[in-house]
Design a protein around this motif. Structure first.
Motif: not given
Length: 88
Positions: A26-28, A33-36, A41-42, A55-58
């Motif tokens: 889900l984090v991936y 989706e946010k373009g990262y 990032q992970i 991201t805080s997205h979703n």
């Protein structure tokens, strides 16, 4: 009235409704989706512990903070080894 000479027990229940693998997926997806770059990032989060890498997205940041970073590494390594075993 409670007996003050008796030790009280407090049990923290963990939220096992979602697996570490599902959280990573889900984090991936949220990072993508946010373009990262999700891998970068992970890794940044695992190495530093700084949740702002996620991201805080979703609700991705809240999700990833539900598990310890060493649990994330364990799951990633487990999946890597499982896939490598099938390649050989």
């Amino acid at each position: 009235m409670k007996d003050v000479n008796q030790t009280q027990y407090f049990k923290v229940t963990s939220d096992n409704s979602i697996s570490v693998k599902e959280i990573i997926e889900l984090v991936y997806k949220a990072l993508s989706e946010k373009g990262y770059n999700p891998v970068n990032q992970i890794v940044g989060y695992i190495m530093s512990g700084d949740p702002t890498f996620i991201t805080s997205h979703n609700n991705a940041r809240s999700l990833i903070m539900k598990v310890e970073r060493d649990e994330l590494v364990e799951e990633l390594l487990r999946e890597y080894i499982k896939r490598k075993a099938w390649e050989d």
